[in-house]
Scaffold this active site. Structure first.
Site, mmCIF file in Angstrom:
data_model
loop_
_atom_site.group_PDB
_atom_site.id
_atom_site.type_symbol
_atom_site.label_atom_id
_atom_site.label_comp_id
_atom_site.label_asym_id
_atom_site.label_seq_id
_atom_site.Cartn_x
_atom_site.Cartn_y
_atom_site.Cartn_z
ATOM 1 N N ARG A 144 19.939 64.384 26.269
ATOM 2 C CA ARG A 144 19.393 65.749 26.148
ATOM 3 C C ARG A 144 17.886 65.796 26.328
ATOM 4 O O ARG A 144 17.139 65.093 25.648
ATOM 5 C CB ARG A 144 19.769 66.377 24.804
ATOM 6 C CG ARG A 144 19.279 67.826 24.710
ATOM 7 C CD ARG A 144 19.744 68.563 23.474
ATOM 8 N NE ARG A 144 21.183 68.560 23.380
ATOM 9 C CZ ARG A 144 21.855 68.108 22.328
ATOM 10 N NH1 ARG A 144 21.210 67.652 21.292
ATOM 11 N NH2 ARG A 144 23.160 68.136 22.323
ATOM 12 N N CYS B 188 7.207 62.614 7.631
ATOM 13 C CA CYS B 188 7.294 62.370 9.075
ATOM 14 C C CYS B 188 6.048 62.938 9.769
ATOM 15 O O CYS B 188 5.801 64.157 9.702
ATOM 16 C CB CYS B 188 8.560 62.996 9.642
ATOM 17 S SG CYS B 188 10.024 62.613 8.648
ATOM 18 N N CYS C 217 27.240 71.287 15.263
ATOM 19 C CA CYS C 217 26.395 70.114 15.002
ATOM 20 C C CYS C 217 25.524 70.458 13.805
ATOM 21 O O CYS C 217 25.172 71.623 13.614
ATOM 22 C CB CYS C 217 25.530 69.824 16.233
ATOM 23 S SG CYS C 217 24.391 68.437 15.990
ATOM 24 N N CYS D 240 6.065 66.152 11.956
ATOM 25 C CA CYS D 240 6.902 67.307 11.613
ATOM 26 C C CYS D 240 6.164 68.467 10.944
ATOM 27 O O CYS D 240 5.539 68.305 9.889
ATOM 28 C CB CYS D 240 8.058 66.866 10.728
ATOM 29 S SG CYS D 240 9.229 68.220 10.467
ATOM 30 N N CYS E 32 23.764 74.100 16.670
ATOM 31 C CA CYS E 32 23.262 73.006 15.845
ATOM 32 C C CYS E 32 22.421 73.555 14.702
ATOM 33 O O CYS E 32 21.431 74.255 14.931
ATOM 34 C CB CYS E 32 22.436 72.065 16.716
ATOM 35 S SG CYS E 32 21.743 70.698 15.786
ATOM 36 N N CYS F 47 24.846 62.361 17.320
ATOM 37 C CA CYS F 47 23.772 62.836 18.190
ATOM 38 C C CYS F 47 22.546 62.107 17.679
ATOM 39 O O CYS F 47 22.120 62.344 16.539
ATOM 40 C CB CYS F 47 23.638 64.355 18.044
ATOM 41 S SG CYS F 47 22.173 65.012 18.881
ATOM 42 N N CYS G 69 9.727 70.392 3.140
ATOM 43 C CA CYS G 69 10.415 69.097 3.093
ATOM 44 C C CYS G 69 9.551 68.042 2.396
ATOM 45 O O CYS G 69 8.352 67.933 2.656
ATOM 46 C CB CYS G 69 10.770 68.643 4.509
ATOM 47 S SG CYS G 69 11.745 67.125 4.505
HETATM 48 N N1 SAM Z 1 15.385 66.741 8.088
HETATM 49 C C1 SAM Z 1 16.361 66.158 8.909
HETATM 50 C C2 SAM Z 1 15.944 64.815 9.477
HETATM 51 O O1 SAM Z 1 14.746 64.611 9.626
HETATM 52 O O2 SAM Z 1 16.802 64.007 9.788
HETATM 53 C C3 SAM Z 1 16.844 67.040 10.045
HETATM 54 C C4 SAM Z 1 15.841 67.924 10.761
HETATM 55 S S1 SAM Z 1 14.556 67.083 11.651
HETATM 56 C C5 SAM Z 1 13.438 68.399 12.026
HETATM 57 C C6 SAM Z 1 15.363 66.634 13.168
HETATM 58 C C7 SAM Z 1 14.557 65.925 14.212
HETATM 59 O O3 SAM Z 1 13.649 66.821 14.825
HETATM 60 C C8 SAM Z 1 13.685 64.767 13.808
HETATM 61 O O4 SAM Z 1 14.385 63.589 13.605
HETATM 62 C C9 SAM Z 1 12.771 64.648 15.022
HETATM 63 O O5 SAM Z 1 13.346 63.773 15.971
HETATM 64 C C10 SAM Z 1 12.737 66.061 15.581
HETATM 65 N N2 SAM Z 1 11.392 66.641 15.484
HETATM 66 C C11 SAM Z 1 10.804 67.144 14.378
HETATM 67 N N3 SAM Z 1 9.561 67.567 14.643
HETATM 68 C C12 SAM Z 1 9.330 67.318 15.956
HETATM 69 C C13 SAM Z 1 8.226 67.513 16.823
HETATM 70 N N4 SAM Z 1 7.074 68.042 16.394
HETATM 71 N N5 SAM Z 1 8.341 67.156 18.123
HETATM 72 C C14 SAM Z 1 9.490 66.603 18.564
HETATM 73 N N6 SAM Z 1 10.580 66.394 17.788
HETATM 74 C C15 SAM Z 1 10.500 66.737 16.502
HETATM 75 C C1 DTB Z 2 16.431 66.818 18.027
HETATM 76 O O1 DTB Z 2 16.460 65.656 18.447
HETATM 77 N N1 DTB Z 2 15.494 67.701 18.321
HETATM 78 C C2 DTB Z 2 15.716 68.940 17.650
HETATM 79 C C3 DTB Z 2 17.072 68.704 16.944
HETATM 80 N N2 DTB Z 2 17.336 67.324 17.222
HETATM 81 C C4 DTB Z 2 17.235 69.034 15.538
HETATM 82 C C5 DTB Z 2 14.595 69.377 16.771
HETATM 83 C C6 DTB Z 2 13.284 69.510 17.497
HETATM 84 C C7 DTB Z 2 12.282 70.065 16.539
HETATM 85 C C8 DTB Z 2 10.971 70.361 17.186
HETATM 86 C C9 DTB Z 2 9.986 70.881 16.214
HETATM 87 C C10 DTB Z 2 10.365 72.180 15.566
HETATM 88 O O2 DTB Z 2 10.768 73.144 16.277
HETATM 89 O O3 DTB Z 2 10.183 72.303 14.345
HETATM 90 FE FE1 SF4 Z 3 11.684 66.600 6.715
HETATM 91 FE FE2 SF4 Z 3 10.744 67.096 9.131
HETATM 92 FE FE3 SF4 Z 3 11.067 64.596 8.348
HETATM 93 FE FE4 SF4 Z 3 13.259 66.134 8.829
HETATM 94 S S1 SF4 Z 3 11.724 65.464 10.326
HETATM 95 S S2 SF4 Z 3 12.894 64.759 7.086
HETATM 96 S S3 SF4 Z 3 12.443 68.126 8.190
HETATM 97 S S4 SF4 Z 3 9.639 66.088 7.455
#
Ligand code: SAM
Ligand code: DTB
Ligand code: SF4
Length: 343
Positions: free
Chosen positions: A262, A59, A130, A62, A99, A190, A55
């Protein structure tokens, strides 16, 4: 007395809720919970990463951001059949919502028909759908709605004034804009956030305030506890006091009485007792299945056992779009567990 849904919460009011003595806060949250929900029913969603890693966004939490060395390999969009097979498995294990997550800043227009096909097929299984694909424009939101998408996940993630410390490649306003497109297209939102990213209690209040003051309360509010992944900038952040996490769930329940709250990422690092406290405080939804997107989640057998020990049952689809769907007894009856666990 039926609580009015409020969209005018001040930061101080929510902070005052978070500041309550723990027992007072839990009692208040639980009363609100019982007024609006079956306190023994939990909605069950399964996640699948349909497009993992690589990506371009930054973030700080992430593991899928290409710029951090986390060991997550970039993959292409999964083929349709593989996604449907995973949805079938999730349904057999007792999930009612599927989802699909993609590590995109936003989908390309050419991706939309491919995801739309996934949505159609998953929905045809009788599951709620979702997706979380990043930022959408109005046309993309309308196309996903057309395909039958029930929910779009797009998190505010943290308080507006903290957002810039966590994400630099887009702004808080961009998130609000996408959520507006999702609502205008007629999909349910959501939308939640992450706690344990070094934010203050006032900033947790700020996140909840931003969520509760959206034009509609998100139908689903995921509260994630940061999963710390080696290689991300937030690895090594001081761990959040578990009671502070429960307080956040309780305040979310009070501020958004009718939403599904959730208990999301971070459950694998929580004990059963902490999860039980969260359910009491008003959480009534989980991610179910041994993986979130790239990180671990509790084993399905552990979740089935926890539900049984707490007398919790899986919630059927609300106002379901498919009357033939029956929720599998996987999480309700211990004797069926061996047949229903995900392989
Ligand atoms: N890329 C898209 C976005 O960021 O909107 C969708 C996927 S993204 C992985 C969805 C959500 O996962 C993020 O907004 C964040 O709230 C959650 N997330 C990602 N990494 C995480 C982590 N290490 N711990 C907790 N939540 C996480
Ligand atoms: C949300 O709020 N939490 C989920 C889902 N929406 C997409 C994602 C959590 C991701 C946790 C880190 C991972 O497994 O990569
Ligand atoms: Fe990309 Fe992760 Fe950010 Fe979603 S949360 S935009 S997957 S870096």
């Amino acid at each position: 007395m039926t609580a009015r849904l409020r969209h005018d919460w001040s930061r101080d009011e929510i902070l005052a809720v978070l500041d309550l003595p723990f027992a007072d806060l839990l009692q208040r949250a639980h009363a609100v919970h019982r007024e609006h929900h079956d306190a023994n029913a939990v909605q069950v969603s399964t996640l699948l990463s349909i497009k993992t890693g690589g990506c371009p966004e930054d973030c700080a939490y992430c593991p899928q951001a290409a710029r951090y060395a986390t060991g997550v390999k970039a993959e292409k969009l999964m083929p349709l059949e593989a996604v449907v097979a995973r949805a079938r498995q999730a349904k057999a294990a007792g999930a009612t919502r599927f989802c699909m997550g993609a590590a995109w800043r936003s989908p390309k227009d050419r991706d939309i028909p491919k995801v739309a096909a996934m949505i159609r097929e998953v929905r045809a299984l009788g599951m709620e759908t979702c997706a979380t694909l990043g930022m959408l424009d109005a046309g993309q939101a309308a196309a996903l709605k057309d395909a039958g998408l029930d929910y779009y996940n797009h998190n505010l993630d943290t308080a507006p004034e903290h957002y810039g410390e966590i994400i630099g490649t887009r702004g808080f306003e961009d998130r609000l804009e996408t959520l507006g497109h999702v609502r205008a297209a007629g999909m349910k939102t959501c939308c939640g956030g992450i706690v344990g990213m070094g934010e203050s209690r006032a900033q947790r209040a700020g996140l909840l305030q931003a969520l509760a003051n959206l034009p509609e309360h998100p139908q689903s509010v995921p509260i994630n506890r940061l999963v710390q992944v080696e290689g991300t900038p937030l690895a090594g952040t001081a761990l959040l006091d578990p009671f502070e996490f429960v307080r956040t769930i309780a305040a979310a329940r009070i501020a958004m009485p009718k939403s599904m709250v959730r208990l999301s990422a971070g459950r694998a690092e929580m004990g059963d007792e902490l999860q039980a406290l969260c359910f009491f405080a008003g959480a009534n939804s989980i991610f179910y299945g041994e993986k979130l997107l790239t990180t671990g989640n509790p084993d399905v057998l552990a979740d089935q056992a926890l539900f049984n020990r707490l007398g919790i049952h899986a919630m059927p689809i609300d106002g379901g779009h498919d009357d033939t769907h029956t929720v599998h007894a996987a999480i309700v009856e211990p004797c069926t567990r061996h047949e229903t666990a995900l392989a």
